[in-house]
Enzyme design. Structure first.
Site, mmCIF file in Angstrom:
data_model
loop_
_atom_site.group_PDB
_atom_site.id
_atom_site.type_symbol
_atom_site.label_atom_id
_atom_site.label_comp_id
_atom_site.label_asym_id
_atom_site.label_seq_id
_atom_site.Cartn_x
_atom_site.Cartn_y
_atom_site.Cartn_z
ATOM 1 N N LYS A 39 0.850 -1.205 0.000
ATOM 2 C CA LYS A 39 0.000 0.000 0.000
ATOM 3 C C LYS A 39 0.880 1.247 0.000
ATOM 4 O O LYS A 39 2.073 1.171 0.312
ATOM 5 C CB LYS A 39 -0.909 -0.027 1.222
ATOM 6 C CG LYS A 39 -0.177 -0.044 2.567
ATOM 7 C CD LYS A 39 -1.127 -0.366 3.722
ATOM 8 C CE LYS A 39 -0.379 -0.383 5.050
ATOM 9 N NZ LYS A 39 -1.239 -0.818 6.174
ATOM 10 N N ARG A 133 -10.903 -0.844 15.199
ATOM 11 C CA ARG A 133 -10.842 -0.045 13.976
ATOM 12 C C ARG A 133 -11.818 -0.721 13.014
ATOM 13 O O ARG A 133 -13.007 -0.483 13.112
ATOM 14 C CB ARG A 133 -9.386 -0.018 13.465
ATOM 15 C CG ARG A 133 -9.120 0.973 12.379
ATOM 16 C CD ARG A 133 -7.643 1.049 12.005
ATOM 17 N NE ARG A 133 -7.116 -0.197 11.426
ATOM 18 C CZ ARG A 133 -5.902 -0.342 10.943
ATOM 19 N NH1 ARG A 133 -5.046 0.676 10.953
ATOM 20 N NH2 ARG A 133 -5.492 -1.478 10.427
ATOM 21 N N TYR A 266 13.513 30.925 4.572
ATOM 22 C CA TYR A 266 12.313 31.564 5.110
ATOM 23 C C TYR A 266 12.476 31.958 6.573
ATOM 24 O O TYR A 266 13.099 31.219 7.348
ATOM 25 C CB TYR A 266 11.119 30.614 5.017
ATOM 26 C CG TYR A 266 10.530 30.473 3.646
ATOM 27 C CD1 TYR A 266 10.052 31.584 2.948
ATOM 28 C CD2 TYR A 266 10.418 29.220 3.048
ATOM 29 C CE1 TYR A 266 9.497 31.445 1.683
ATOM 30 C CE2 TYR A 266 9.865 29.064 1.797
ATOM 31 C CZ TYR A 266 9.401 30.176 1.116
ATOM 32 O OH TYR A 266 8.849 30.028 -0.130
ATOM 33 N N MET A 315 9.274 23.658 0.562
ATOM 34 C CA MET A 315 8.513 22.604 -0.103
ATOM 35 C C MET A 315 9.372 21.869 -1.133
ATOM 36 O O MET A 315 9.286 20.655 -1.270
ATOM 37 C CB MET A 315 7.265 23.185 -0.773
ATOM 38 C CG MET A 315 6.304 22.119 -1.254
ATOM 39 S SD MET A 315 4.862 22.753 -2.119
ATOM 40 C CE MET A 315 3.993 23.611 -0.831
#
Ligand SMILES: *Cc1c(COP(=O)(O)O)cnc(C)c1O
Length: 374
Positions: A39, A133, A266, A315
């Site tokens: 996954k 769950r 930044y 980013m």
């Protein structure tokens, strides 16, 4: 600059993957099959790439979280069983059938709704033994029995998930043994009532490494297959020689000199205390390198030098201080995680420094980076 590797990439070591499959199989009980959990892009390793290689190594069972992950594997040519561990809209039953995917029954109501679609599908029943769950509660024997008689559901498996199998604390071990016992007791009751049991499975990576005595039909192995544990401090009952599969790489694209007193990045978060040489790497939190590793937490490997991240991770870019290195130049390859031979840059340690676990660090890398096998 090689086009293949570009600005930043994930490198996966297929030999190490093969090695992990072999050592994990040695830990597994005879007759148990390895279900590779792929996954979230195989925890960042590339789902189709990883599953295809696993196919070649003889792995024939896979688990994904979503139907679309399952379909992507089929479109990529992956053979064998593919179990969807999570919820799928029942309106997609025809796709389950078309792509030959196994669906987890997440509750009794869900089983009824899926059956009601009138399409024959293969399923595994999930039993809740304490994680609370997904799954039908372990005590609901008559509900589980009913599911076996639903005409459109072909029950191929039944499983539960352990919620603290990573812990060696006696309370957690007792709780886990209770989960296991309750699951088997339910299976025994079903059999006593005349039901032919399907394949049974319980363990994920830590379930296997801490409870290797369980004789199930599958183990659902994720993180251990990728050769790492979730956290650096984790200890397990069996300790196979797992080898990390992934490394996160980038390149130096620019080197600049910053004078003492000038800032980088930044928020003017970093102010040079001395004349400083800075290398800019075109990789950031958009690629899964956590912003939490901003100055003073993160470091990277360039040319055998472990150098600190300076300022805040952006980013798409980050800066490192290469003042104390010699000979670093534009184009040099940088390793940000999974650097062989550097414990400080192993995936579990980097994940831990960022306040998380290997699982999260790895799967967040899957979003934007190309994966290259070596
Ligand atoms: C993700 C997942 C696994 C794999 O867990 P690892 O700890 O990575 O081995 C196994 N079973 C279920 C139900 C999962 O959701």
């Amino acid at each position: 600059m090689s086009l293949k590797t570009g600005r930043a990439w994930i490198e996966v070591n297929i030999e190490n993957l093969r090695h992990n499959v072999e050592v994990l199989k040695k830990v597994m009980q005879p007759g148990c099959e390895l279900m590779a959990v792929v996954k979230a892009q195989a925890y960042g390793h590339g789902a189709v790439l990883t599953a295809s290689h696993l196919n070649k190594m003889g792995v024939r069972a896979f688990a994904v979280a979503t139907i679309d992950e399952g379909i992507a594997l089929r479109k990529g040519g992956v053979c064998g069983e593919i179990l969807i561990l999570g919820y799928t809209e029942v309106s997609r039953a025809s796709e389950l059938k078309e792509y030959d995917l196994l669906q987890t029954l997440v509750s009794f109501e869900y089983a009824e709704a899926l059956n009601h679609q009138g399409i024959a599908v293969k399923v595994h029943i999930k039993i809740d033994t304490g994680m609370h769950r997904l799954g039908i509660a372990c005590g609901e024997l008559s509900a589980v029995r009913k599911v076996f008689f639903m005409e459109n559901l072909n029950i191929c498996g039944m499983f539960t998930h352990l919620c603290c199998s990573d812990s060696r604390h006696p309370d957690d071990v007792a709780f886990t043994r209770g989960q296991i016992d309750n699951f088997y007791n339910m299976a025994d009751s079903l059999r006593d009532s005349g039901i032919i049991l399907p394949k049974l499975h319980i363990q994920s990576s830590y379930g296997l490494l801490n409870y290797p005595d369980l004789a199930c039909d599958y183990v659902r192995v994720g993180i251990a297959l990728y050769g790492v544990l979730s956290s650096p401090a984790d200890d397990t009952v069996v300790k196979p020689d797992l080898r990390p599969v992934l490394s996160l790489k980038s390149r130096v694209v620019l080197i600049r000199n910053v004078e003492a007193g000038e800032n980088v990045g930044y928020g003017r978060h970093f102010t040079a205390g001395r004349d400083t040489r800075i290398a800019i790497l075109p990789i950031g939190y958009g690629d899964g390198f956590p912003r939490n590793l901003s100055d003073p937490k993160g470091s990277v490997l360039i040319d055998q030098y472990v150098v600190p991240v300076v300022g805040r991770i952006c980013m798409d870019q980050l800066a490192v201080d290469i003042t104390d290195t010699d000979g670093v130049s534009v184009g040099d390859i940088v390793t940000l995680a999974g650097a062989e031979g550097y414990d400080k840059l192993s995936v579990p340690v980097v994940a831990d420094s960022s306040g998380s676990i290997s699982n999260e660090l790895l799967c967040r890398m899957g979003a934007r980076l190309p994966v290259i096998a070596r």
